[in-house]
Scaffold this active site. Structure first.
Site, PDB file in Angstrom:
ATOM      1  N   ASP A  53      74.859  28.531  34.300  1.00  0.00           N
ATOM      2  CA  ASP A  53      75.683  28.066  35.410  1.00  0.00           C
ATOM      3  C   ASP A  53      75.663  29.124  36.509  1.00  0.00           C
ATOM      4  O   ASP A  53      75.728  30.317  36.222  1.00  0.00           O
ATOM      5  CB  ASP A  53      77.118  27.802  34.963  1.00  0.00           C
ATOM      6  CG  ASP A  53      77.820  26.860  35.914  1.00  0.00           C
ATOM      7  OD1 ASP A  53      77.827  25.642  35.626  1.00  0.00           O
ATOM      8  OD2 ASP A  53      78.350  27.306  36.938  1.00  0.00           O
ATOM      9  N   THR A  54      75.557  28.671  37.739  1.00  0.00           N
ATOM     10  CA  THR A  54      75.447  29.560  38.890  1.00  0.00           C
ATOM     11  C   THR A  54      76.614  29.340  39.840  1.00  0.00           C
ATOM     12  O   THR A  54      77.002  28.197  40.093  1.00  0.00           O
ATOM     13  CB  THR A  54      74.122  29.300  39.641  1.00  0.00           C
ATOM     14  OG1 THR A  54      73.039  29.493  38.732  1.00  0.00           O
ATOM     15  CG2 THR A  54      73.956  30.217  40.835  1.00  0.00           C
TER      16      THR A  54
END
Length: 171
Positions: A53-54
Site C-alpha cells: 500500500d502506498t
C-alpha cells in the site's frame, strides 16, 4: 514483479483497510500492507503472499486517493512547489515467515498553476492515485526531482522487495 524475474498471480484485496487518525505515515503503510496480505493469505495459506500500500505524505498529513475532483485539486495545490514523501509498505507472508517493511522516497514538485491542476484533473488520471498524481503518467510533468526509488513512487519498491524475497527463500 515480472521485472524482477518472479512469476506471480495478482489477487486484489476486497476488504476496506483501516487506520486510525493520527497514525504516522510509516506506521500506516505497514498496517495497510499487512491487512491486505493477511486477507489474501487466508485464501492462499500455502503460498507466499505480498501485500502493498502506498501513501503520499506532506509532513504527517497522509494523502490517499482523492474522494472527488475538489479533493484532488486541494491535494495537488498543497503539494505544489513542495517536497513530499511517498511511502510504500510491503508485507510478505509465507507459510512459515512474515516480513513487513516500508520504503520512502522524497518527491519535489514544481510550483503548479490552478489551470495546470484543473487540466490534469480533467484527464481523470489523478482520481485513483495516492496524492492525486501518477509519476509514471502525465503527473511526471509536476516532478522537479526525486530522492529514492522511482518504482516506490509508482507503488512497489521492486528492488527492495526482490532482495527480501531472495533472503526469504535463501537465494
Amino acid at each position: 514483479m515480472t521485472l524482477a524475474g518472479f512469476d506471480f498471480l495478482s489477487v486484489p484485496a476486497i476488504k476496506e483497510e483501516k487506520i486510525t487518525g493520527g497514525t504516522a505515515p510509516s506506521d500506516a503503510v505497514l498496517m495497510l500492507s499487512r491487512q491486505k496480505a493477511e486477507e489474501i493469505a487466508e485464501k492462499y495459506p500455502y503460498n507466499t503472499v505480498i501485500g502493498a500500500d502506498t501513501v503520499v505524505a506532506l509532513g504527517n498529513e497522509i494523502m490517499g486517493k482523492p474522494e472527488n475532483e475538489q479533493d484532488a485539486f486541494d491535494m495537488l495545490k498543497k503539494l505544489s512547489g513542495k517536497t513530499h514523501t511517498v511511502l510504500t509498505g510491503v508485507c510478505v507472508i509465507s507459510p512459515d515467515k512474515q516480513i513487513n517493511f516500508y520504503e520512502k522516497t522524497e518527491v519535489e514538485f514544481y510550483p503548479l498553476g490552478d489551470d495546470e491542476i484543473r487540466q490534469y484533473i480533467a484527464s481523470g488520471e489523478p482520481m485513483d492515485k495516492a496524492g492525486a498524481y501518477g509519476i509514471q503518467e502525465k503527473g511526471a510533468m509536476f516532478v522537479k526531482r526525486i530522492n529514492g526509488d522511482f518504482y516506490n513512487v509508482v507503488g512497489l519498491p521492486v528492488a527492495r522487495l526482490a532482495r527480501e524475497l531472495n533472503a526469504l527463500t535463501g537465494k
